[in-house]
Every structure is written in C-alpha cells, then in structure tokens.
Design an enzyme around this catalytic site. Structure first.
Site, PDB file in Angstrom:
ATOM      1  N   VAL A 181       3.255   8.083  12.388  1.00 16.12           N
ATOM      2  CA  VAL A 181       2.180   8.601  13.258  1.00 16.12           C
ATOM      3  C   VAL A 181       1.238   9.468  12.442  1.00 16.12           C
ATOM      4  O   VAL A 181       1.673  10.406  11.778  1.00 16.12           O
ATOM      5  CB  VAL A 181       2.760   9.452  14.421  1.00 16.12           C
ATOM      6  CG1 VAL A 181       1.636  10.018  15.277  1.00 16.12           C
ATOM      7  CG2 VAL A 181       3.715   8.632  15.272  1.00 16.12           C
TER       8      VAL A 181
ATOM      9  N   LYS B 105       5.856   2.111  12.751  1.00 15.97           N
ATOM     10  CA  LYS B 105       5.721   2.527  14.162  1.00 15.97           C
ATOM     11  C   LYS B 105       6.037   1.401  15.127  1.00 15.97           C
ATOM     12  O   LYS B 105       6.508   1.644  16.245  1.00 15.97           O
ATOM     13  CB  LYS B 105       4.334   3.102  14.454  1.00 15.97           C
ATOM     14  CG  LYS B 105       3.163   2.257  13.976  1.00 15.97           C
ATOM     15  CD  LYS B 105       2.764   2.621  12.586  1.00 15.97           C
ATOM     16  CE  LYS B 105       1.957   1.531  11.945  1.00 15.97           C
ATOM     17  NZ  LYS B 105       0.904   1.980  11.090  1.00 15.97           N
TER      18      LYS B 105
ATOM     19  N   ASP C 175      -1.478  -0.511  17.894  1.00 17.07           N
ATOM     20  CA  ASP C 175      -0.980   0.455  16.915  1.00 17.07           C
ATOM     21  C   ASP C 175      -1.117   1.888  17.455  1.00 17.07           C
ATOM     22  O   ASP C 175      -0.173   2.681  17.380  1.00 17.07           O
ATOM     23  CB  ASP C 175      -1.760   0.282  15.597  1.00 17.07           C
ATOM     24  CG  ASP C 175      -1.290   1.235  14.527  1.00 17.07           C
ATOM     25  OD1 ASP C 175      -0.201   1.012  13.967  1.00 17.07           O
ATOM     26  OD2 ASP C 175      -2.007   2.218  14.248  1.00 17.07           O
TER      27      ASP C 175
ATOM     28  N   THR D 213       0.830  -1.218   0.000  1.00 18.17           N
ATOM     29  CA  THR D 213       0.000   0.000   0.000  1.00 18.17           C
ATOM     30  C   THR D 213       0.863   1.266   0.000  1.00 18.17           C
ATOM     31  O   THR D 213       0.756   2.109  -0.904  1.00 18.17           O
ATOM     32  CB  THR D 213      -0.918   0.005   1.246  1.00 18.17           C
ATOM     33  OG1 THR D 213      -1.666  -1.200   1.262  1.00 18.17           O
ATOM     34  CG2 THR D 213      -1.841   1.201   1.257  1.00 18.17           C
TER      35      THR D 213
ATOM     36  N   LYS E  62       1.886   4.613  18.471  1.00 21.26           N
ATOM     37  CA  LYS E  62       1.947   5.987  17.957  1.00 21.26           C
ATOM     38  C   LYS E  62       1.937   6.995  19.110  1.00 21.26           C
ATOM     39  O   LYS E  62       2.662   7.995  19.076  1.00 21.26           O
ATOM     40  CB  LYS E  62       0.772   6.243  17.009  1.00 21.26           C
ATOM     41  CG  LYS E  62       0.883   5.441  15.711  1.00 21.26           C
ATOM     42  CD  LYS E  62      -0.434   5.419  14.969  1.00 21.26           C
ATOM     43  CE  LYS E  62      -0.332   4.729  13.628  1.00 21.26           C
ATOM     44  NZ  LYS E  62      -1.639   4.435  13.034  1.00 21.26           N
TER      45      LYS E  62
ATOM     46  N   ILE F  91      -0.757  13.120   8.090  1.00 19.24           N
ATOM     47  CA  ILE F  91      -0.714  14.388   8.855  1.00 19.24           C
ATOM     48  C   ILE F  91       0.727  14.744   9.216  1.00 19.24           C
ATOM     49  O   ILE F  91       1.403  13.941   9.855  1.00 19.24           O
ATOM     50  CB  ILE F  91      -1.504  14.272  10.193  1.00 19.24           C
ATOM     51  CG1 ILE F  91      -2.906  13.738   9.969  1.00 19.24           C
ATOM     52  CG2 ILE F  91      -1.534  15.594  10.926  1.00 19.24           C
ATOM     53  CD1 ILE F  91      -3.649  13.411  11.269  1.00 19.24           C
TER      54      ILE F  91
HETATM   55  P1  NAP Z   1       1.663  -3.982   2.873  1.00 14.96           P
HETATM   56  O1  NAP Z   1       0.654  -3.443   1.945  1.00 14.96           O
HETATM   57  O2  NAP Z   1       1.405  -5.281   3.560  1.00 14.96           O
HETATM   58  O3  NAP Z   1       3.042  -4.100   2.054  1.00 14.96           O
HETATM   59  C1  NAP Z   1       4.196  -4.667   2.591  1.00 14.96           C
HETATM   60  C2  NAP Z   1       5.240  -4.817   1.492  1.00 14.96           C
HETATM   61  O4  NAP Z   1       6.456  -5.247   2.068  1.00 14.96           O
HETATM   62  C3  NAP Z   1       4.870  -5.846   0.417  1.00 14.96           C
HETATM   63  O5  NAP Z   1       5.314  -5.421  -0.842  1.00 14.96           O
HETATM   64  C4  NAP Z   1       5.663  -7.093   0.849  1.00 14.96           C
HETATM   65  O6  NAP Z   1       6.051  -7.920  -0.232  1.00 14.96           O
HETATM   66  C5  NAP Z   1       6.892  -6.461   1.452  1.00 14.96           C
HETATM   67  N1  NAP Z   1       7.475  -7.292   2.515  1.00 14.96           N
HETATM   68  C6  NAP Z   1       6.943  -7.629   3.709  1.00 14.96           C
HETATM   69  N2  NAP Z   1       7.798  -8.398   4.411  1.00 14.96           N
HETATM   70  C7  NAP Z   1       8.889  -8.566   3.630  1.00 14.96           C
HETATM   71  C8  NAP Z   1      10.110  -9.245   3.795  1.00 14.96           C
HETATM   72  N3  NAP Z   1      10.390  -9.950   4.921  1.00 14.96           N
HETATM   73  N4  NAP Z   1      11.025  -9.208   2.798  1.00 14.96           N
HETATM   74  C9  NAP Z   1      10.758  -8.508   1.658  1.00 14.96           C
HETATM   75  N5  NAP Z   1       9.613  -7.823   1.437  1.00 14.96           N
HETATM   76  C10 NAP Z   1       8.692  -7.854   2.423  1.00 14.96           C
HETATM   77  O7  NAP Z   1       2.008  -2.936   4.028  1.00 14.96           O
HETATM   78  P2  NAP Z   1       1.713  -1.369   4.039  1.00 14.96           P
HETATM   79  O8  NAP Z   1       0.303  -1.148   4.426  1.00 14.96           O
HETATM   80  O9  NAP Z   1       2.236  -0.740   2.816  1.00 14.96           O
HETATM   81  O10 NAP Z   1       2.573  -0.924   5.318  1.00 14.96           O
HETATM   82  C11 NAP Z   1       3.973  -0.783   5.233  1.00 14.96           C
HETATM   83  C12 NAP Z   1       4.462  -0.083   6.507  1.00 14.96           C
HETATM   84  O11 NAP Z   1       3.885   1.207   6.596  1.00 14.96           O
HETATM   85  C13 NAP Z   1       4.095  -0.783   7.814  1.00 14.96           C
HETATM   86  O12 NAP Z   1       5.104  -0.562   8.756  1.00 14.96           O
HETATM   87  C14 NAP Z   1       2.835  -0.066   8.239  1.00 14.96           C
HETATM   88  O13 NAP Z   1       2.600  -0.130   9.611  1.00 14.96           O
HETATM   89  C15 NAP Z   1       3.183   1.347   7.822  1.00 14.96           C
HETATM   90  N6  NAP Z   1       2.045   2.233   7.593  1.00 14.96           N
HETATM   91  C16 NAP Z   1       1.008   1.831   6.828  1.00 14.96           C
HETATM   92  C17 NAP Z   1      -0.036   2.704   6.576  1.00 14.96           C
HETATM   93  C18 NAP Z   1      -1.215   2.310   5.732  1.00 14.96           C
HETATM   94  O14 NAP Z   1      -2.157   3.104   5.617  1.00 14.96           O
HETATM   95  N7  NAP Z   1      -1.214   1.137   5.110  1.00 14.96           N
HETATM   96  C19 NAP Z   1      -0.003   3.997   7.121  1.00 14.96           C
HETATM   97  C20 NAP Z   1       1.095   4.383   7.904  1.00 14.96           C
HETATM   98  C21 NAP Z   1       2.115   3.500   8.123  1.00 14.96           C
HETATM   99  P3  NAP Z   1       4.973  -8.784  -1.068  1.00 14.96           P
HETATM  100  O15 NAP Z   1       4.155  -7.777  -1.797  1.00 14.96           O
HETATM  101  O16 NAP Z   1       5.794  -9.615  -1.969  1.00 14.96           O
HETATM  102  O17 NAP Z   1       4.193  -9.541  -0.049  1.00 14.96           O
HETATM  103  N1  HSE Z   2      -3.165   0.474  10.376  1.00 14.62           N
HETATM  104  C1  HSE Z   2      -2.871   1.843  10.595  1.00 14.62           C
HETATM  105  C2  HSE Z   2      -4.156   2.602  10.851  1.00 14.62           C
HETATM  106  C3  HSE Z   2      -2.173   2.412   9.380  1.00 14.62           C
HETATM  107  O1  HSE Z   2      -5.216   2.057  10.558  1.00 14.62           O
HETATM  108  O2  HSE Z   2      -4.108   3.720  11.360  1.00 14.62           O
HETATM  109  C4  HSE Z   2      -1.674   3.820   9.605  1.00 14.62           C
HETATM  110  O3  HSE Z   2      -0.628   3.839  10.537  1.00 14.62           O
END
Ligand code: NAP
Ligand code: HSE
Length: 401
Positions: free
Chosen positions: A121, A94, A190, A10, A194, A125
């Site tokens: 966090v 986080k 989570d 994502t 944060k 924002i």
């Molecule tokens: P996601 O959609 O699950 O994507 C994770 C990515 O990392 C995928 O491409 C996955 O590969 C790859 N990956 C995971 N483990 C791996 C490993 N051991 N070796 C190599 N590649 C690996 O996660 P996301 O939602 O983008 O979140 C990413 C980070 O941002 C997390 O720390 C999350 O807490 C943080 N975050 C997310 C959001 C949100 O709105 N989603 C907001 C703020 C912060 P594959 O595609 O091959 O599985």
């Molecule tokens: N899973 C987290 C949330 C993503 O829903 O707020 C953003 O950190």
C-alpha cells in the site's frame, strides 16, 4: 540474515540495490532469486543464484522469503508453503493480501512467523506500520486517499500537459509504475485492493475490495479535463472509506477536487493517505506510491523489522467480513454531461428535481453541475432523463470537498 527473493523485476531490482547500498549497516545475504526466464539475466552479477526452479529456493536455508513476483498464483502457494515451513514472508503483493489475507495471516499466526506487506500500500510511504503500531490508541473513523501511482501519473499528465491517455499509460509502464496487466490500475482494482487492506487494518474487520463502489479512469477524456479546469478543479482517482456503526461506506472513483484542496497537490506517481483517528485527529502520509527505489525501500524496512523482531498486529484480516455500503447518502455535487438535441427538456427536468444547479457549458454537449441531497437523487435524475428518451448516455463525475 539470509533471504531469497521471488521475482527480479522493478521491485526486486530496487530491493537488491538497497540491500547492496546498506551492506555496511546490515549484512543481508541473498541466497536465491526466482525468475520466469533466466535467459534474461545471464549478464547479471547474480546469475549463479538466479533460478527458474522454486525447489532451488526451498532447498536453501533462509530466514525470510520475499515475494515480488505479483499475481495470485503461484505466489499464494509459495507464500503458504514458506509460512508452513516456519519461514517469515515479506510481500508487496496487494492482489494477494486483498484476496487471501485472511488465510495467510492465519497460517503465519499458527506457525509463529511474520508476514509483512508495507510495500503493498502506498509504495514507499510507511503507512501500514504507523497504522498498526503507532496509532493503537485510536479508533480510526475514516480515511481518504490517492492509492495508485499509475493513474495519478496519467491524470496529472493529461491535465497539465494535455497528453493523450494511451501515450501516458505507456510512459507509466516504461517507468515501472504499472501492474503487469495495467487494467488493474486504470479500472481502479489496484486502488480498491489497497483501500481494503488499509480499511481492514483500520476498522478491525475484514473489508473486501470487491464490495466497494468501483470506477476507473479509462472512460475519462480531455473534455473532462477542460471542464475540471473551468471549474477550478483537478480530477483524481480517490479511495474513501468510513466506519459506521454497523457497516463501512466506501468507494474508489475519479472525482473532481478543488485546486486548493490537499488532494489536488498530489501529482504524478505520488500517493497520499489521510487517516482520521478519534484521538490524534487527521494525519496525512505522502510520498512516491510506485517505482523501483521507493517500493524497494518499503520492502527493505519490512526485512529489518523482522530481523529486529518488531511485530505488527494484523489480526483484523482474520475477522469476519463487514458489509460495505456503496452509495453516498449525504449532500452530493456532480458534473453531468449530456450529448442530446433535447437540451431544454433536460434543463427543465433538472430544475424540477434539484434546488441548485449551474450550466457549465451549452455547446455541442450540455454540461451541468448539480447540487443534490444524495447521489441517489442524482442517479434518479439520470434515470428519468434516459427513460424519457432525452439522452441515452450521460456521464457523471462527482465533486468531493
Ligand atoms: P515486474 O517488474 O513485472 O517483475 C516481476 C518479476 O517476477 C520478474 O522478475 C518475473 O520474472 C518474476 N515472475 C513473475 N511470475 C513468475 C513466476 N510464475 N515464476 C517465477 N518468476 C516470476 O513486477 P514488479 O513491478 O516488480 O511488481 C512485483 C510486485 O510488487 C507485484 O505484486 C506488484 O503489484 C508489487 N508492487 C509493485 C510496485 C511498482 O512500483 N512496480 C509498487 C508496489 C508494489 P521474469 O523477469 O523472468 O519475467
Ligand atoms: N501499479 C501500482 C501503482 C504499483 O501504480 O500504484 C504500486 O502499488
């Protein structure tokens, strides 16, 4: 400007789109992208730089490693290695900051490189940057916040549309809001992580997330929503912390908030952080707390700050941990729910213990709003009711103003 990205989910995709959309302003060259399963990306235009092998990433010459994989391991090892190799790091993780922030900040400092984590966090924002740069002339005294987009989305849909918890959680997962394991969202971990990052930066002492009082939303049901409506309230998962002389008080828990309060206006995946500074007073930061583009936007801003050599003071992560007090010691209101045939005994007991209470419902369950001098007093009442055998399992939902 050369970067490599660990993770193309994502947030990774959101970041790449923003880099592409801003090519005319900043030329950021993506040298490599690490994923778990390359097969998934064979039709991607980045296929030739996508790899499953971390060595392919470290073989490249890069200025910044962007960690967007999530989880503690191997993300921690990769970030540590990058910092020790004098590579700047940007992360949205986080879990990592809350657990290993102290170690990583120290390594970054020792190697004279930047570690930035705005997206960790509040999603899109900008709040860590104002906190660490624009508010230096303040002692931050307290904060309250909605810090998890997934749970706020679930609570909004349950309340506004009467949709069931499981269905809305699934929708939040499809929209890319939820963590890989959504237990972190719904059990409040989570939001607590944060809140600990914000509190650490605000109070200049390390505040550990597991020390907060912590309660998630998975036990809430539609009846809670109905009672909230009857009381002119909404239910929000709120994080709150306050700096005292010797310690910090803090919690993450679902609470009732008045319909005319600021918190009640924050719906769906939106987040809010309200900071109280001794000079500036109350400041609110509102925006989308989760999702591809908003989070990508925060990661992108960190890249630019590193390239433009802007530095934030994040040394508080290296300070000693401060003690965290979990119980609210001042005036406290709570909605209590009892399923029991001994309703009269319960009412009598409550009458004897508090000056003020209000019966909200007396049908198949007894629902009472109590006004007490502290949460401790309310917990005592619940213990007495249980010990006397009037009701084995009661439920409690605090109301905050
Ligand atoms: P996601 O959609 O699950 O994507 C994770 C990515 O990392 C995928 O491409 C996955 O590969 C790859 N990956 C995971 N483990 C791996 C490993 N051991 N070796 C190599 N590649 C690996 O996660 P996301 O939602 O983008 O979140 C990413 C980070 O941002 C997390 O720390 C999350 O807490 C943080 N975050 C997310 C959001 C949100 O709105 N989603 C907001 C703020 C912060 P594959 O595609 O091959 O599985
Ligand atoms: N899973 C987290 C949330 C993503 O829903 O707020 C953003 O950190």
């Amino acid at each position: 400007m050369k970067i490599a990205i660990l993770g193309y989910g994502t947030v990774g995709k959101g970041l790449v789109e923003i880099i592409e959309g801003n090519k005319n302003k900043r030329n950021i060259q993506i040298e490599g992208i690490l994923v778990r399963n390359k097969e998934k990306y064979k039709s991607s235009k980045y296929n030739d730089i996508i790899t499953e092998n971390i060595e392919d990433i470290f073989d490249k010459e890069i200025d910044i490693l962007v960690e967007l994989m999530g989880g503690l391991h191997p993300s921690y090892e990769y970030i540590k290695r990058a910092l020790k190799d004098n590579i700047n790091v940007v992360t949205a993780n986080k879990d990592m900051l809350a657990e290993y922030g102290d170690k990583l900040v120290k390594i970054a400092k020792e190697n004279n490189v930047s570690l930035r984590f705005e997206a960790s966090v509040g999603g899109g924002i900008p709040v860590l940057k104002p906190l660490t740069e624009s508010l230096e002339g303040n002692d931050i005294e307290s904060m309250y916040a909605i810090l998890n987009g997934t749970t706020n989305f679930i609570l909004s849909k349950m309340y506004d549309e009467g949709l069931p918890y499981e269905k809305v959680l699934k929708e939040a997962q499809e929209l890319g809001f939820a963590e890989a394991n959504p237990e972190a969202d719904v059990e409040g971990y989570d939001a607590a992580r944060k809140l600990s990052i914000l509190s650490t930066l605000a109070y200049h002492r390390r505040v550990y997330w597991k020390d907060f009082y912590l309660e998630g939303i998975s036990n809430l049901d539609m009846k809670d929503m109905d009672y909230a409506k009857k009381l002119g309230c909404k239910i929000k998962l709120v994080g709150q912390s306050k700096k005292n002389k010797e310690n910090v008080t803090g919690f993450v828990r679902p609470v009732l908030v008045d319909n005319n309060s600021l918190l009640s206006k924050i719906d769906n995946e939106y987040n809010i952080v309200v900071l109280n500074g001794n000079s500036v007073g109350e400041l609110s930061f509102v925006g989308k707390g989760a999702g591809k583009e908003p989070t990508g936007s925060a990661v992108y801003a960190d890249l630019i700050d590193i390239f433009d050599k802007r530095i934030s003071n994040i040394d508080s992560f290296m300070q000693e941990k401060i003690e965290v007090e979990k119980t609210i010691s001042n005036n406290c209101q709570a909605l209590l729910r009892f399923k029991s045939p001994q309703k009269e005994e319960i009412i009598k007991l409550i009458k004897a213990c508090v000056d003020e209470f209000e019966i909200v419902e007396d049908n198949d369950e007894l629902v009472i709003m109590v006004y007490a001098n502290s949460e401790y007093e309310i917990n005592n009442i619940l213990c007495l009711i249980r010990d006397k055998g009037y009701c084995k399992e009661s439920r409690k939902l605090l109301k905050i103003s």
